[in-house]
Scaffold this motif. Structure first.
Motif, mmCIF file in Angstrom:
data_model
loop_
_atom_site.group_PDB
_atom_site.id
_atom_site.type_symbol
_atom_site.label_atom_id
_atom_site.label_comp_id
_atom_site.label_asym_id
_atom_site.label_seq_id
_atom_site.Cartn_x
_atom_site.Cartn_y
_atom_site.Cartn_z
ATOM 1 N N PHE A 103 12.640 -1.397 1.605
ATOM 2 C CA PHE A 103 11.321 -0.969 1.131
ATOM 3 C C PHE A 103 11.422 -0.221 -0.205
ATOM 4 C CE2 PHE A 103 10.028 -1.858 5.519
ATOM 5 C CZ PHE A 103 8.983 -2.704 5.216
ATOM 6 N N CYS A 104 12.493 0.538 -0.341
ATOM 7 C CA CYS A 104 12.699 1.194 -1.638
ATOM 8 C C CYS A 104 12.805 0.136 -2.741
ATOM 9 C CB CYS A 104 13.971 2.033 -1.619
ATOM 10 S SG CYS A 104 13.805 3.529 -0.676
ATOM 11 N N TRP A 105 13.621 -0.864 -2.443
ATOM 12 C CA TRP A 105 13.819 -1.930 -3.427
ATOM 13 C C TRP A 105 12.497 -2.614 -3.756
ATOM 14 C CZ3 TRP A 105 12.859 -7.172 -2.857
ATOM 15 C CH2 TRP A 105 13.318 -7.978 -3.896
ATOM 16 N N LEU A 106 11.724 -2.861 -2.697
ATOM 17 C CA LEU A 106 10.450 -3.539 -2.870
ATOM 18 C C LEU A 106 9.520 -2.701 -3.762
ATOM 19 C CD1 LEU A 106 8.958 -6.095 -1.962
ATOM 20 C CD2 LEU A 106 7.894 -4.706 -0.173
ATOM 21 N N GLN A 107 9.535 -1.410 -3.502
ATOM 22 C CA GLN A 107 8.656 -0.560 -4.303
ATOM 23 C C GLN A 107 9.093 -0.528 -5.765
ATOM 24 O OE1 GLN A 107 7.075 3.167 -2.604
ATOM 25 N NE2 GLN A 107 8.389 2.664 -0.870
ATOM 26 N N VAL A 108 10.378 -0.483 -5.962
ATOM 27 C CA VAL A 108 10.850 -0.471 -7.350
ATOM 28 C C VAL A 108 10.476 -1.795 -8.027
ATOM 29 C CG1 VAL A 108 12.889 -0.406 -8.815
ATOM 30 C CG2 VAL A 108 12.672 1.168 -6.892
ATOM 31 N N LEU A 109 10.648 -2.886 -7.264
ATOM 32 C CA LEU A 109 10.272 -4.194 -7.818
ATOM 33 C C LEU A 109 8.800 -4.199 -8.207
ATOM 34 C CD1 LEU A 109 11.421 -7.224 -8.075
ATOM 35 C CD2 LEU A 109 9.907 -7.641 -6.145
ATOM 36 N N THR A 110 7.971 -3.679 -7.320
ATOM 37 C CA THR A 110 6.540 -3.610 -7.595
ATOM 38 C C THR A 110 6.275 -2.789 -8.839
ATOM 39 O OG1 THR A 110 6.320 -3.539 -5.206
ATOM 40 C CG2 THR A 110 4.329 -3.169 -6.513
ATOM 41 N N ARG A 111 6.938 -1.647 -8.889
ATOM 42 C CA ARG A 111 6.705 -0.723 -9.999
ATOM 43 C C ARG A 111 7.057 -1.363 -11.343
ATOM 44 N NH1 ARG A 111 7.384 1.420 -14.038
ATOM 45 N NH2 ARG A 111 7.735 3.566 -14.698
ATOM 46 N N TRP A 112 8.057 -2.240 -11.340
ATOM 47 C CA TRP A 112 8.463 -2.841 -12.603
ATOM 48 C C TRP A 112 7.848 -4.209 -12.829
ATOM 49 C CZ3 TRP A 112 10.529 -0.195 -16.405
ATOM 50 C CH2 TRP A 112 11.100 1.041 -16.084
ATOM 51 N N THR A 113 6.960 -4.582 -11.917
ATOM 52 C CA THR A 113 6.343 -5.890 -12.088
ATOM 53 C C THR A 113 4.931 -5.793 -12.621
ATOM 54 O OG1 THR A 113 7.669 -6.808 -10.314
ATOM 55 C CG2 THR A 113 5.694 -8.024 -10.919
ATOM 56 N N TYR A 114 4.179 -4.808 -12.125
ATOM 57 C CA TYR A 114 2.749 -4.817 -12.424
ATOM 58 C C TYR A 114 2.367 -3.745 -13.435
ATOM 59 C CZ TYR A 114 2.872 -7.609 -8.254
ATOM 60 O OH TYR A 114 3.184 -8.576 -7.367
ATOM 61 N N PRO A 115 1.364 -4.050 -14.203
ATOM 62 C CA PRO A 115 0.842 -3.021 -15.101
ATOM 63 C C PRO A 115 -0.085 -2.070 -14.354
ATOM 64 C CG PRO A 115 -0.376 -5.048 -15.395
ATOM 65 C CD PRO A 115 0.667 -5.328 -14.370
ATOM 66 N N ARG A 116 -0.390 -1.017 -14.999
ATOM 67 C CA ARG A 116 -1.217 0.033 -14.385
ATOM 68 C C ARG A 116 -2.643 -0.458 -14.162
ATOM 69 N NH1 ARG A 116 -1.354 4.108 -18.411
ATOM 70 N NH2 ARG A 116 0.836 4.238 -17.930
ATOM 71 N N PHE A 117 -3.229 -0.003 -13.063
ATOM 72 C CA PHE A 117 -4.652 -0.271 -12.840
ATOM 73 C C PHE A 117 -5.487 0.514 -13.825
ATOM 74 C CE2 PHE A 117 -3.352 -1.420 -8.500
ATOM 75 C CZ PHE A 117 -4.082 -2.571 -8.343
ATOM 76 N N ARG A 118 -6.672 -0.024 -14.058
ATOM 77 C CA ARG A 118 -7.648 0.817 -14.729
ATOM 78 C C ARG A 118 -8.206 1.746 -13.674
ATOM 79 N NH1 ARG A 118 -11.101 -3.376 -17.074
ATOM 80 N NH2 ARG A 118 -12.453 -2.843 -15.328
ATOM 81 N N TYR A 119 -8.769 2.883 -14.060
ATOM 82 C CA TYR A 119 -9.143 3.847 -13.029
ATOM 83 C C TYR A 119 -10.217 3.284 -12.105
ATOM 84 C CZ TYR A 119 -9.126 8.238 -10.752
ATOM 85 O OH TYR A 119 -8.948 9.190 -9.811
ATOM 86 N N ASP A 120 -11.191 2.570 -12.698
ATOM 87 C CA ASP A 120 -12.248 2.032 -11.833
ATOM 88 C C ASP A 120 -11.698 0.964 -10.912
ATOM 89 O OD1 ASP A 120 -11.828 0.451 -14.119
ATOM 90 O OD2 ASP A 120 -13.679 -0.650 -13.694
ATOM 91 N N GLN A 121 -10.718 0.197 -11.401
ATOM 92 C CA GLN A 121 -10.103 -0.810 -10.537
ATOM 93 C C GLN A 121 -9.376 -0.131 -9.380
ATOM 94 O OE1 GLN A 121 -7.616 -2.649 -13.428
ATOM 95 N NE2 GLN A 121 -9.089 -4.291 -13.877
ATOM 96 N N LEU A 122 -8.749 0.974 -9.748
ATOM 97 C CA LEU A 122 -8.009 1.726 -8.730
ATOM 98 C C LEU A 122 -8.951 2.171 -7.618
ATOM 99 C CD1 LEU A 122 -5.173 3.440 -8.347
ATOM 100 C CD2 LEU A 122 -6.699 5.296 -8.943
ATOM 101 N N MET A 123 -10.077 2.744 -8.037
ATOM 102 C CA MET A 123 -11.028 3.249 -7.054
ATOM 103 C C MET A 123 -11.646 2.079 -6.273
ATOM 104 S SD MET A 123 -11.312 6.331 -6.580
ATOM 105 C CE MET A 123 -10.340 7.671 -7.143
ATOM 106 N N ASP A 124 -11.966 1.002 -7.018
ATOM 107 C CA ASP A 124 -12.501 -0.182 -6.339
ATOM 108 C C ASP A 124 -11.535 -0.660 -5.268
ATOM 109 O OD1 ASP A 124 -14.701 -0.158 -7.824
ATOM 110 O OD2 ASP A 124 -14.307 -2.019 -8.955
ATOM 111 N N PHE A 125 -10.291 -0.725 -5.664
ATOM 112 C CA PHE A 125 -9.286 -1.258 -4.755
ATOM 113 C C PHE A 125 -9.186 -0.381 -3.521
ATOM 114 C CE2 PHE A 125 -4.761 -1.893 -3.528
ATOM 115 C CZ PHE A 125 -4.893 -3.212 -3.137
ATOM 116 N N GLY A 126 -9.202 0.920 -3.738
ATOM 117 C CA GLY A 126 -9.096 1.839 -2.607
ATOM 118 C C GLY A 126 -10.303 1.732 -1.687
ATOM 119 N N TRP A 127 -11.463 1.896 -2.274
ATOM 120 C CA TRP A 127 -12.673 2.028 -1.440
ATOM 121 C C TRP A 127 -13.256 0.687 -1.049
ATOM 122 C CZ3 TRP A 127 -13.546 6.368 0.854
ATOM 123 C CH2 TRP A 127 -13.140 7.570 0.267
#
Lengths: 155, 415, 359, 501
Positions: free
Chosen positions: C314-338
């Motif tokens: 899972f650590c590896w997976l998270q690191v992979l994720t972290r280096w794969t995707y760009p940052r969300f925009r804040y509204d996208q972040l909130m949209d995604f959460g809620w």
């Protein structure tokens, strides 16, 4: 909804790409570690101080003044480089040369690397092809500002 | 003897002596003019005779004189252009050598007609010994009262000064000649003002060629109609044709205006020598554009030759045989003009030298395909853009040679 | 009694050491993994007596550097809070690990020693509570720094963490409905069973949607790319703008700890914790028949290893994720959460409820 | 005044009226149509040898040179038809064919007519393939003038200038054809006081000046007009200076002074003496306030001036007339003199106002006058009657002495001046240049030279000429105007600064 799935698909593709690179490189690194297929480079990183990347022939590095056959700089101090220099980093003073065919020669030709932006305009402007930026010298550092004011005619 | 009297180059023994000239009826015309004619009548008579300038441009002599302001308090001058520098031309020399008194008489008449008291004869530097003979003749005439103060006992004075040039072709150009007499560098002046208004020492000046003036006594002595009868209706008199080059009998031929060029070459000069064919003929001194053999059926007068794209010029006919490469002719021509350009105005100064350099390079076998076009273009650049006619004189013959003998020159370039 | 205390102490020390070493190791992994992903080499220069070991000493060099850096606090900051913030962050994350079981209980010197610091009976709630408290570290840091970027970062962080907390909580409700206990050791033990006779009874198979929501919300909780709004190094630098040296190091370390905690929880809750598929106390019993006897000590070793491997994955997976995707925009972040995770969580609960009721 | 007869003609379709006798080139220029030319210069008769100004004149079979054609009523001229442009192209090509490509080392580059014209009208690419003539370069022809025969395009402007304007005729054209060249007779150097103009009129870089040679490039120069302060003729000059890149920061250099155009005073010419005024601006300048008591410290002129004011104030009002003395000079502008008049003569009621000017030199019969100050008429108009001080009388009674300018030494021996000044308790020097007087003064103020300030001079013929600042002031200098204004304000005197003209 569709958009959501598309996004998910793209996300997975992204992860697949990075993951593929990871596993491929990891495999090569590991193989190399055990001396198998050692020639294949897993990484493009160049180990800078020990390894040097070959410069492109067009690369603009530290300036130099070409010399005439007798060793004097072929610059005639026309100051076109000074004129064209956008960062105002060149400082040229002319002097009289005894040869009436040359007449004008730089008494001082200083490039202030603190200001130089390596645009190469001076090279293009030079009517006698005297200044060139082909020394391949790119490690330019000094501990004072004055240390980066380089006299090209005295080198 | 009577034939000699109407010839510019008499054949009698010691023809240059005063007594020989007097035997031929010399100085009668001058006496007639000075003693019995009004100055204006002299000019009218000469105009009527259709005497066109023998120097090269063919400007009517009488008309030229009439431009000189009549009367006026200031001095006026007559200049005789004896600077015969045109290659292929040797007619004036013959007059100066064989018949100087006829020139002096012509000068007297002209000076009387225009109202001139002082005349200069500008003799080219190379004619130093001839100038001596001229001076002798002047002294003879002065002794007899035909020159100097109170000519023929009248109140008309004329002082004649022989001025020896330093050997510059350009001094044959009338304004450069004036500059040279004034003691300056022989360089043409800007025209206008023309010398008839502002000339020697800024005074009105009449300038005429030796041959022109030598014809004047014939006009005054025998009348304009007689003179016209010896030539063409608008182009009176005879002309001295100097023939040189590839002919059996090169020499000077005095023939009526309008004689066929082919006749002069084939009949009078005897045609080309055995085994030689004519390749080109330059009909009027080096500056005249050359003619091809098929263009020789032209009458030798100003208008006809102008129509044929050449000019009568000084009537020095140069016949070029087929053994001579045109490039050599071109070389001589280019060298001559480059050497003789005075250096005053840009197109001539640099154009002539440029053409010379290019032609010499072709001669050295370094020709380029574009060279002939360059030469034509250079000639175009000079033509009509120079200060004096020398630009044209240098450009036209070169252009003519290059266009008319292009095939041969192209072979030379390609060599 | 003394022995109990000693055992607890030893377990605390072991757990902490394990966690911290793993976090340190993770900093190296992060660098190396990202490098390998990107065809680079990565940090490889730190050496001890010329021994480079692929840059394994880099984390230690970093740690030493951080320790010796100037301890700096801005003039207008509130000193005490400025100090407190990273400590709080670190503490609340680190303390979560006490509830995680590393393996089945072992029997040593006549004692039954659970491989777990404390076997809390409401461990799931404890974990959720501790993770939530971590927000305070961020809030306090932003406030104490007296820097508007830091404050913006911390407020973003607070908003983000609280938002995703909801999804995180909801994703676990389904699990609670399925599993008979809140005790983590109990949860792990429960996952030792089989469904359909062959599939390990892991949370992920029982609650696939729950796992997805849990893991995504958990990643958001770690505040790492693509959920690094509080930090946003290319835009506002974030809540630790005014931190340097050891204090900054603590924040960084907290980040890595969170990765580990999330991996440990995901392992524990959804991937059977220390369970090895088909491995019982006596050995493997394969669903297609046949069994393999394994010595009890080996079973324990296999179990601890399994736990670690799962955590690593899972650590590896998270690191992979972290280096794969760009940052969300804040509204996208909130949209995604809620709009995505929370509804999915609810759907998951409803579906679980229906299935349970239907059965 | 006889009425000038005007002639109407058409140039490029534009109707132009020009005075009778002007040539087509001038008429076109007046109409704003520029016809390229080298040899023509409005100061001499047309010579027509460059053949660049060829234009089409209706009714003439050939192109004719615009410089030599006098305007006629109803003349129709075309300056940009195809044949004209073609002729220009050819002429420029001819000129360039025998012109070295020296531009990088040529001082004229940037203001060279051949460069400009070829750039605009030239034939690209050229087709001269032959070897250029080799000629002598860098021949000294006297007075710091260098002749480069390769660059010479034989426009003969220089030859005609020396014949027609100075009448000295040192130069002539020698040889002929392509070998023709300009030279001095028997190598006798050019020696007249107007030789510098040769550099100005040479359209290419054939004649250059050693004083300017290789110092900078023409395009860096900032060119601003002013009035020459070196004699009372008041010639228009152009000061050419550089104040930014490529000089070092804080540096300002005046590279040359050239003739400006002023038909009422100097025409197109200035004398070499005035041209050498460049040195006055850049050399031997007083750079900072020097206070003999504390020579090393940096002192602002305002602070130092406070000392001056304190010294003047310390002399009781009624005694000032006798105990405060001022020495002014005729290089001050008309405005400054008025201010001085109001301040010293009216405000402070000083009796002892003297003038010390440079010693008169010999006039040369053309432009240079005997007076070597620009504003002697202005001094009279301001209401002063200039007289030299009597040093002994000065030393006997004066307590505070203000000296503007350092020309006392032109009239008295250094020893006499120092003996006299030793007896005066407070003496202040305001001077643009350093000199022996500096050490005698209590405080020395650095003044601006006239090129660095604006003002008005009244020349020998009574012509008022106002001028603006022609060069950036050297750092730290101050003008008399500022000094006097500041003194007046400090001493509480209303001098009406706004109406000093």
């Amino acid at each position: 909804m569709l958009k959501g799935w598309l996004v998910l698909r793209e996300l997975l593709r992204g992860a697949a790409i990075t993951g593929r690179h990871f596993f491929a490189n990891m495999t090569f690194h590991t193989l190399k570690l055990f001396g198998i297929r050692a020639k294949r480079r897993g990484a493009v990183t160049i180990q800078y101080p020990e390894e040097r990347k070959a410069l492109s022939p067009r690369h603009r590095s530290l300036h130099r003044l070409r010399a005439r056959e007798d060793g004097k700089p072929s610059c005639v101090a026309c100051m076109l480089c000074v004129t064209v220099c956008p960062s105002e980093c060149l400082s040229v003073e002319a002097a009289e040369d005894d040869d009436p065919e040359i007449q004008k020669t730089p008494a001082r030709f200083v490039v202030d690397l603190n200001r130089c932006c390596f645009c190469g305009f001076c090279v293009e402007a030079c009517p006698v092809d005297a200044i060139r930026m082909d020394t391949g010298e790119i490690r330019l550092a000094a501990s004072t500002r004055a240390g980066l004011e380089i006299s090209l005619d005295k080198r | 003897m009577s034939e000699d009297a109407v010839r510019l180059i008499p054949a009698d023994e010691g023809s240059w002596r005063l007594e020989a000239y007097l035997r031929r009826g010399g100085y009668e015309a001058a006496r007639k003019a000075v003693m019995s004619m009004a100055p204006a009548d002299v000019i009218t008579e000469v105009r009527k005779a259709g005497l066109r300038g023998r120097g090269g441009a063919g400007f009517p002599a009488g008309l030229k004189w009439s431009f000189v302001p009549q009367g006026g308090a200031g001095p006026k001058y007559l200049c005789v252009n004896a600077d015969e520098g045109e290659p292929g031309t040797f007619k004036d020399r013959a007059i100066l050598v064989r018949n100087p008194h006829q020139l002096i008489e012509g000068m007297t008449i002209a000076a009387f007609g225009v109202g001139i008291r002082k005349a200069f004869i500008y003799v080219r530097g190379e004619y130093g010994r001839i100038a001596g003979r001229l001076r002798e003749a002047i002294a003879e005439a002065e002794d007899e009262g035909f020159l100097g103060g109170g000519i023929f006992g009248s109140g008309f004075d004329l002082e004649v000064i022989v001025h020896l040039g330093a050997g510059a072709y350009i001094c044959g150009e009338e304004t450069a000649l004036l500059e040279s007499i004034e003691g300056r560098r022989g360089q043409p002046r800007l025209k206008p003002p023309f010398p008839a208004v502002v000339g020697l020492f800024r005074a009105p000046t009449a300038i005429n060629n030796v041959e022109t003036l030598a014809n004047v006594p014939l006009i005054i002595g025998r009348g304009a109609d007689w003179f016209l009868g010896r030539g063409l209706p608008k182009d009176g008199g005879t002309r001295l044709f100097g023939v040189s080059g590839a002919v059996r009998r090169p020499g000077l031929y005095e023939l009526p205006m309008g004689t066929q060029l082919r006749t002069i070459i084939e009949i009078h000069a005897g045609g080309p020598p055995e085994g030689v064919a004519i390749k080109a003929v330059i009909p009027g001194g080096l500056s005249a554009p050359a003619l091809r053999p098929d263009e020789l059926d032209v009458t030798m007068d100003f208008d006809a030759l102008a129509r044929a794209g050449s000019m009568l010029g000084s009537a020095g006919i140069i016949v070029i045989g087929d053994k001579i490469p045109i490039l050599d002719v071109l070389k001589v021509m280019a060298r001559f003009y480059a050497h003789e350009s005075c250096g005053q105005c840009t197109p001539c100064r640099i154009g002539t030298s440029w053409i010379h350099k290019t032609v010499m390079r072709i001669g050295e076998g370094q020709g380029r395909a574009s060279d002939l076009d360059h030469i034509l273009r250079l000639a175009d650049g000079m033509k009509g853009r120079t200060l004096c006619p020398m630009g044209d004189a240098a450009a036209l013959p070169v252009q003519a040679l290059v266009t008319k003998f292009r095939d041969e020159l192209e072979k030379a370039v390609a060599r | 009694m003394f022995a109990d205390v000693l055992i607890i102490l030893v377990k605390v020390v072991l757990t902490l050491t394990w966690t911290l070493l793993l976090a340190l190791f993770l900093t190296w992994v992060e660098r190396k993994e990202s490098a390998v992903m990107q065809d680079r080499i990565g940090a490889n220069r730190a050496s001890v007596f010329g021994l480079r070991l692929f840059g394994l000493f880099q984390p230690f060099a970093d740690a030493i550097k951080m320790l010796f850096k100037e301890d700096f606090a801005p003039t207008f900051s509130q000193r005490a809070l400025h100090w407190l913030a990273p400590t709080l962050s670190f503490f609340f994350v680190a303390v979560t690990m006490v509830a995680v079981p590393f393996g089945d209980a072992i029997h040593l010197f006549g004692r039954t020693i659970p491989l777990q610091v404390v076997d809390l009976n409401a461990a799931l709630l404890f974990v959720l509570a501790m993770l939530s408290l971590g927000i305070y570290g961020i809030l306090v840091s932003g406030w104490a720094s007296s820097n508007r970027f830091a404050l913006i970062g911390s407020l973003r962080g607070a908003a983000q963490l609280i938002s995703y907390e909801v999804a995180l909580g909801l994703s676990l409700v389904g699990l609670i409905m399925v599993f008979p206990t809140l005790r983590l050791s109990g949860i792990v033990e429960f996952q030792g069973g089989l469904v359909f006779g062959f599939l390990p009874k892991w949370g992920v198979f029982l609650q696939p949607l729950g796992f997805a929501v849990f893991f995504l919300a958990g990643m958001a909780e770690t505040k790492r790319v693509p959920f690094d709004m509080p930090e946003g190094e290319s835009e506002i630098i974030g809540f630790y703008t005014e931190y340097g040296g050891l204090k900054f190091g603590l924040f960084m370390f907290t980040d890595f700890l969170e990765v580990i905690v999330l991996s440990a929880l995901a392992t524990t809750l959804f991937f059977g914790g220390w369970q090895v598929p088909w491995l019982g106390a006596g050995g493997f019993v394969f669903p297609w028949g046949g069994s393999l006897k394994v010595a009890p000590w080996a079973v324990t070793v296999l179990q601890v290893l399994a736990f670690n491997i799962k955590v690593f994955f899972f650590c590896w997976l998270q690191v992979l994720t972290r280096w794969t995707y760009p940052r969300f925009r804040y509204d996208q972040l909130m949209d995604f959460g809620w709009k995505v995770l929370v509804p999915l969580g609810v759907v998951n609960i409803l579906a679980t409820g229906f299935i349970l009721a239907a059965r | 005044m006889s009425e000038v007869k005007m002639v109407g003609l058409t140039i490029d379709g534009r109707t132009v009226r020009a005075a009778e006798g002007t040539n087509v080139l001038q008429a076109a220029e007046q109409a704003g149509i520029s016809i390229p030319h080298f040899c023509y210069h409005p100061a001499f008769e047309a010579e027509g040898n460059c053949r660049l100004c060829l234009v089409e004149i209706e009714g003439l079979p050939k192109l004719d040179s615009a410089c030599s054609t006098v305007v006629r009523e109803g003349m129709i001229v075309r300056t940009s038809t195809a044949p004209v442009l073609e002729a220009r192209k050819d002429v420029l090509e001819f000129l360039l064919a025998e012109h070295p490509l020296d531009c990088p080392i040529c001082d004229k580059a940037g203001e060279c007519k051949l460069q400009d014209y070829y750039d605009r009208h030239g034939l690209f690419p050229g087709w001269f393939l032959e070897a250029k003539e080799k000629r002598q370069k860098k021949i000294s022809i006297g007075k710091g003038l260098l002749l480069d025969r390769e660059r010479c395009i034989l426009c003969t402007r220089c030859v005609r200038y020396l014949r027609k304007v100075t009448g000295t005729g040192e130069l002539g054209v020698f040889e002929r054809g392509v070998r023709a060249e300009v030279g001095t007779y028997d190598d006798a150097p050019i020696d007249n006081n107007y030789s510098g103009n040769l550099v100005d009129i040479c359209p290419v870089g054939a004649i250059t000046d050693t004083d300017f040679r290789f110092k900078t490039r023409a395009w860096f120069l900032e060119k601003r007009p002013t009035v020459c302060p070196r004699c009372s003729r008041g010639c228009a000059v152009i000061v050419e200076s550089v104040s930014g890149y490529p000089l070092e920061e804080g540096e300002r250099r005046v590279f040359r002074i050239r003739a400006g155009e002023n038909p009422a005073v100097n025409g197109y010419w200035i004398c070499d003496f005035g041209r050498a005024g460049r040195r006055d601006i850049d050399e031997g300048r007083q750079e900072r306030v020097i206070k003999s008591a504390s020579p090393e410290s940096e002192l602002s002129w305002q602070k130092a001036l406070a000392d001056v004011m304190a010294r003047i104030r310390s002399v009781p009002g009624p005694e000032r007339a006798a105990k405060v003395a001022v020495i002014l000079n005729s290089r001050m502008t008309r405005e400054e003199l008025t201010l001085a008049k109001r301040l010293f003569a009216e405000g402070l009621s000083l009796d002892k106002i003297f003038f010390a000017d440079p010693k008169p030199g010999a006039a040369d019969g053309f432009l240079l006058t005997e007076e070597r100050v620009p504003n002697a008429r202005g001094v009279l108009q301001a209401g002063f009657s200039p007289r030299l001080p009597d040093l002994d009388a000065l030393a006997a009674s004066v307590e505070v002495l203000l000296v503007f300018g350092s020309h006392l030494l032109d009239h008295f021996s250094e020893e006499a001046v120092s003996r006299a000044l030793a007896k005066i308790p407070s003496k202040f020097l305001f001077s643009a240049h350093t000199g022996p007087l500096d050490r005698l003064a209590e405080i020395v103020f650095p003044l601006a030279v006239s090129a660095e300030k604006s003002g008005t001079y009244i020349n020998i013929d009574g012509l008022r000429q106002s001028f603006g600042r022609a060069a950036e002031p050297a750092p730290g200098v101050v003008s008399e105007h500022e000094i006097l204004g500041c003194l007046a304000a400090g001493l509480g005197l209303n001098v009406g600064e706004h109406d000093v003209r």
